[in-house]
Design a protein around this motif. Structure first.
Motif, PDB file in Angstrom:
ATOM      1  N   LYS A 173      -3.090  23.330 -27.194  1.00 19.52           N
ATOM      2  CA  LYS A 173      -2.584  24.000 -25.950  1.00 19.52           C
ATOM      3  C   LYS A 173      -2.576  25.481 -25.819  1.00 19.52           C
ATOM      4  O   LYS A 173      -2.888  26.180 -24.834  1.00 19.52           O
ATOM      5  CB  LYS A 173      -1.268  23.288 -25.607  1.00 19.52           C
ATOM      6  CG  LYS A 173      -0.665  23.759 -24.459  1.00 19.52           C
ATOM      7  CD  LYS A 173       0.601  22.933 -23.861  1.00 19.52           C
ATOM      8  CE  LYS A 173       1.313  23.489 -22.592  1.00 19.52           C
ATOM      9  NZ  LYS A 173       2.552  22.779 -22.476  1.00 19.52           N
ATOM     10  N   GLU A 174      -1.950  26.075 -26.932  1.00 17.14           N
ATOM     11  CA  GLU A 174      -1.469  27.375 -27.028  1.00 17.14           C
ATOM     12  C   GLU A 174      -2.890  28.296 -26.934  1.00 17.14           C
ATOM     13  O   GLU A 174      -3.113  29.134 -26.427  1.00 17.14           O
ATOM     14  CB  GLU A 174      -0.839  27.590 -28.250  1.00 17.14           C
ATOM     15  CG  GLU A 174      -0.697  29.166 -28.567  1.00 17.14           C
ATOM     16  CD  GLU A 174       0.200  29.527 -29.930  1.00 17.14           C
ATOM     17  OE1 GLU A 174       0.219  30.397 -30.410  1.00 17.14           O
ATOM     18  OE2 GLU A 174       0.756  28.345 -30.352  1.00 17.14           O
ATOM     19  N   LEU A 175      -4.065  27.728 -27.755  1.00 21.80           N
ATOM     20  CA  LEU A 175      -5.295  28.286 -27.850  1.00 21.80           C
ATOM     21  C   LEU A 175      -6.179  27.918 -26.757  1.00 21.80           C
ATOM     22  O   LEU A 175      -7.550  28.120 -26.883  1.00 21.80           O
ATOM     23  CB  LEU A 175      -5.938  28.304 -29.357  1.00 21.80           C
ATOM     24  CG  LEU A 175      -4.983  28.805 -30.334  1.00 21.80           C
ATOM     25  CD1 LEU A 175      -5.650  28.426 -31.603  1.00 21.80           C
ATOM     26  CD2 LEU A 175      -4.748  30.199 -29.987  1.00 21.80           C
ATOM     27  N   ASP A 176      -5.913  27.074 -25.993  1.00 26.23           N
ATOM     28  CA  ASP A 176      -6.676  26.498 -24.466  1.00 26.23           C
ATOM     29  C   ASP A 176      -7.829  25.840 -25.038  1.00 26.23           C
ATOM     30  O   ASP A 176      -9.022  26.139 -24.628  1.00 26.23           O
ATOM     31  CB  ASP A 176      -7.247  28.017 -23.906  1.00 26.23           C
ATOM     32  CG  ASP A 176      -7.593  27.539 -22.398  1.00 26.23           C
ATOM     33  OD1 ASP A 176      -7.121  26.346 -21.921  1.00 26.23           O
ATOM     34  OD2 ASP A 176      -8.487  28.267 -22.095  1.00 26.23           O
ATOM     35  N   VAL A 177      -7.664  24.957 -25.869  1.00 26.40           N
ATOM     36  CA  VAL A 177      -8.407  24.063 -26.351  1.00 26.40           C
ATOM     37  C   VAL A 177      -8.478  22.786 -25.731  1.00 26.40           C
ATOM     38  O   VAL A 177      -7.328  22.008 -25.628  1.00 26.40           O
ATOM     39  CB  VAL A 177      -8.613  23.608 -28.001  1.00 26.40           C
ATOM     40  CG1 VAL A 177      -9.474  22.585 -28.386  1.00 26.40           C
ATOM     41  CG2 VAL A 177      -8.475  24.843 -28.812  1.00 26.40           C
ATOM     42  N   ASN A 178      -9.738  22.216 -24.841  1.00 24.28           N
ATOM     43  CA  ASN A 178      -9.644  20.914 -24.045  1.00 24.28           C
ATOM     44  C   ASN A 178      -9.967  19.913 -24.839  1.00 24.28           C
ATOM     45  O   ASN A 178     -11.150  19.701 -25.635  1.00 24.28           O
ATOM     46  CB  ASN A 178     -10.668  21.114 -23.009  1.00 24.28           C
ATOM     47  CG  ASN A 178     -10.506  20.078 -22.102  1.00 24.28           C
ATOM     48  OD1 ASN A 178      -9.670  19.336 -21.953  1.00 24.28           O
ATOM     49  ND2 ASN A 178     -11.727  19.640 -21.162  1.00 24.28           N
ATOM     50  N   VAL A 179      -8.980  18.812 -25.065  1.00 20.23           N
ATOM     51  CA  VAL A 179      -9.268  17.477 -25.820  1.00 20.23           C
ATOM     52  C   VAL A 179      -9.803  16.577 -24.752  1.00 20.23           C
ATOM     53  O   VAL A 179      -9.270  16.417 -23.871  1.00 20.23           O
ATOM     54  CB  VAL A 179      -7.860  16.957 -26.299  1.00 20.23           C
ATOM     55  CG1 VAL A 179      -8.036  15.702 -26.978  1.00 20.23           C
ATOM     56  CG2 VAL A 179      -7.358  17.900 -27.323  1.00 20.23           C
ATOM     57  N   ILE A 180     -10.914  15.921 -25.283  1.00 21.30           N
ATOM     58  CA  ILE A 180     -11.746  14.938 -24.314  1.00 21.30           C
ATOM     59  C   ILE A 180     -11.169  13.561 -24.801  1.00 21.30           C
ATOM     60  O   ILE A 180     -11.144  12.818 -24.064  1.00 21.30           O
ATOM     61  CB  ILE A 180     -13.141  15.133 -24.376  1.00 21.30           C
ATOM     62  CG1 ILE A 180     -13.812  16.425 -24.239  1.00 21.30           C
ATOM     63  CG2 ILE A 180     -13.994  13.901 -24.145  1.00 21.30           C
ATOM     64  CD1 ILE A 180     -15.102  16.556 -24.392  1.00 21.30           C
ATOM     65  N   ASP A 181     -11.151  13.211 -26.057  1.00 17.88           N
ATOM     66  CA  ASP A 181     -10.669  11.964 -26.456  1.00 17.88           C
ATOM     67  C   ASP A 181     -10.038  12.202 -27.840  1.00 17.88           C
ATOM     68  O   ASP A 181     -10.391  13.004 -28.690  1.00 17.88           O
ATOM     69  CB  ASP A 181     -11.867  11.025 -26.554  1.00 17.88           C
ATOM     70  CG  ASP A 181     -11.330   9.400 -26.438  1.00 17.88           C
ATOM     71  OD1 ASP A 181     -10.399   9.219 -26.406  1.00 17.88           O
ATOM     72  OD2 ASP A 181     -12.453   8.622 -26.669  1.00 17.88           O
ATOM     73  N   MET A 182      -9.191  11.046 -28.430  1.00 15.90           N
ATOM     74  CA  MET A 182      -8.824  10.995 -29.806  1.00 15.90           C
ATOM     75  C   MET A 182      -8.494   9.835 -30.088  1.00 15.90           C
ATOM     76  O   MET A 182      -8.063   8.951 -29.384  1.00 15.90           O
ATOM     77  CB  MET A 182      -7.530  12.145 -29.649  1.00 15.90           C
ATOM     78  CG  MET A 182      -6.469  11.934 -29.127  1.00 15.90           C
ATOM     79  SD  MET A 182      -4.998  12.782 -29.401  1.00 15.90           S
ATOM     80  CE  MET A 182      -4.569  12.065 -30.999  1.00 15.90           C
ATOM     81  N   VAL A 183      -8.199   9.523 -31.383  1.00 19.84           N
ATOM     82  CA  VAL A 183      -7.730   8.499 -32.174  1.00 19.84           C
ATOM     83  C   VAL A 183      -6.729   8.834 -33.395  1.00 19.84           C
ATOM     84  O   VAL A 183      -7.093   9.730 -34.146  1.00 19.84           O
ATOM     85  CB  VAL A 183      -8.732   7.175 -32.391  1.00 19.84           C
ATOM     86  CG1 VAL A 183      -9.754   7.888 -33.276  1.00 19.84           C
ATOM     87  CG2 VAL A 183      -8.164   6.228 -33.150  1.00 19.84           C
ATOM     88  N   ASN A 184      -5.726   8.413 -33.549  1.00 22.20           N
ATOM     89  CA  ASN A 184      -4.866   8.738 -34.630  1.00 22.20           C
ATOM     90  C   ASN A 184      -4.591   7.339 -35.570  1.00 22.20           C
ATOM     91  O   ASN A 184      -3.984   6.549 -34.674  1.00 22.20           O
ATOM     92  CB  ASN A 184      -3.956   9.375 -34.191  1.00 22.20           C
ATOM     93  CG  ASN A 184      -2.583   9.677 -35.429  1.00 22.20           C
ATOM     94  OD1 ASN A 184      -1.648   8.806 -35.369  1.00 22.20           O
ATOM     95  ND2 ASN A 184      -2.739  10.529 -36.350  1.00 22.20           N
ATOM     96  N   LYS A 185      -4.680   7.192 -36.727  1.00 20.45           N
ATOM     97  CA  LYS A 185      -4.280   5.895 -37.466  1.00 20.45           C
ATOM     98  C   LYS A 185      -3.554   6.250 -38.684  1.00 20.45           C
ATOM     99  O   LYS A 185      -3.955   7.569 -39.513  1.00 20.45           O
ATOM    100  CB  LYS A 185      -5.534   5.144 -37.757  1.00 20.45           C
ATOM    101  CG  LYS A 185      -6.316   4.679 -36.694  1.00 20.45           C
ATOM    102  CD  LYS A 185      -5.714   3.661 -36.134  1.00 20.45           C
ATOM    103  CE  LYS A 185      -6.300   3.057 -34.805  1.00 20.45           C
ATOM    104  NZ  LYS A 185      -5.833   1.958 -34.068  1.00 20.45           N
TER     105      LYS A 185
END
Length: 392
Positions: free
Chosen positions: A341-353
């Motif tokens: 958010k701080e570096l203006d990076v756009n997240v399209i999709d994610m998964v965390n396990k």
């Protein structure tokens, strides 16, 4: 281009999975991203900084320093089920050899070199064949310890042969339970399984909880005359306890794939030279499965059949993908997302396990992450390793 270092002789069907244009494969590569191996022991070898993943073409991973790999964010793969049919068939051979004195009969026949007349030899065989009489498997009870990929196939085979089947597995997964035939009688403990079985076959991994699982205390509960088959690992069985049980008659036969001096040349032991998975088909299946898992990880960041990382998968890389592993403590993912958010990076999709003390994330981004972004994620407390995977 990815470098994959090989140990042992790996099936060409497996190695052919590595596309020549995207992979360099060989035994003498410097700075490899991946290893593929069979039984070569890696505990004493230095771990290169470039190493991302290790694939063992087989089920057991006691030849890998898994804890060291985990600490460095290196994924360790195995190939559960790829050699299951080979082991299943050898279990059947072991039961047949233990129930019928096939080896003794063969040795007796081969020893009659003084007889030159076929009719005379036929008469001798008819007169002496009662010495090698045995019993049938149909109607007997087979106990299976470990109901995973191999155990469930052994259960199917035994039921098809008219045997009764009982099973014990303290760590039975939901997936394994679905594979298990409905006719298998589940036992709550090892002693209960041993008490009702004529044959018991072992199919659990060699880990601390299973070390010397078959010892003097557990074997005391066995049905008299039990045949014990060990095609898993030698550490699961206390050999001195097995020998004592053979002497007392508690065990009738011990069939194992791990010879040691104490069991050699005993008429009540059938010791084989670790050939459970030694078929051309099993070696090909293990190599192909190991290669496919390495490719999916190296090219997409996906993890399936790892012994130290959680199962984590996403679809093909559409743009740019960042993955990272971290110690499984609260707040790490949130801190990484705050950096985006701080570096203006756009997240399209994610998964965390997560799995035990380790967590792993796959995050698809709209643009290639800059060196600043990558360094900031790596600097987050408890992050172990960060990697960028770009679409082809």
């Amino acid at each position: 281009m990815f470098k994959v270092k090989t140990y042992n002789k790996i099936s060409e069907k497996g190695l052919s999975r590595f596309n020549g244009g995207d992979y360099q494969v060989g035994a003498d590569l410097e700075a490899p991203e991946a290893y593929i191996l069979r039984s070569h022991k890696l505990h004493a070898e230095a771990i290169p900084e470039s190493l991302l993943a290790v694939a063992r073409a087989g089920a057991g991973v006691n030849n890998l320093p898994v804890e060291d790999y985990t600490a460095k964010g290196i994924v360790a793969f195995n190939t559960p089920g790829a050699n299951a049919n080979a082991v299943k068939e050898l279990v059947l051979a072991g039961m047949l050899l233990a129930s019928r004195d096939i080896i003794g009969g063969r040795d007796f026949a081969n020893a009659q070199t003084q007889i030159t007349d076929a009719a005379d030899m036929g008469k001798l065989m008819e007169a002496e064949k009662k010495r090698f009489a045995g019993n049938e498997l149909t109607g007997k009870t087979l106990g299976i310890v470990g109901l995973g990929a191999i155990g469930s196939m052994v259960a199917d085979m035994a039921l098809a042969m008219g045997m009764k089947v009982a099973g014990f597995d303290p760590a039975l997964s939901v997936e394994a339970a679905w594979r298990l035939p409905a006719l298998v009688e589940r036992k709550e403990n090892l002693q209960g399984l041993l008490a009702c079985s004529d044959y018991v076959t072992i199919h659990v991994p060699a880990i601390e909880p299973t070390k010397n699982m078959f010892n003097s205390d557990s074997l005391a509960a066995a049905k008299d005359g039990l045949v014990l088959l060990n095609f898993a690992r030698e550490a699961i069985v206390d050999t001195s306890a097995v020998l004592a049980a053979l002497e007392s008659g508690k065990l009738r036969k011990y069939v194992c794939d791990f010879p040691e001096p104490a069991v050699i040349n005993r008429s009540d032991v059938i010791a084989l030279p670790h050939i459970g998975a030694s078929t051309a088909e099993a070696e090909e299946n293990c190599a192909m499965m190991a290669a496919n898992q390495l490719r999916d990880f190296l090219e997409h960041g996906n993890i399936v059949n790892s012994v130290n990382f959680p199962v984590t998968t996403m679809g093909p890389v559409e743009g740019y993908r960042l993955t990272f592993s971290n110690q499984n403590v609260s707040g790490v993912l949130g801190n990484v997302l705050s950096i985006f958010k701080e570096l203006d990076v756009n997240v399209i999709d994610m998964v965390n396990k997560s799995r035990g003390d380790l967590a792993y994330s796959i995050i698809d981004l709209a643009e290639m992450p800059t060196a600043e972004v990558i360094a900031a994620v790596q600097a987050v407390e408890h992050v172990i390793r960060v990697r960028v995977v770009a679409a082809k």
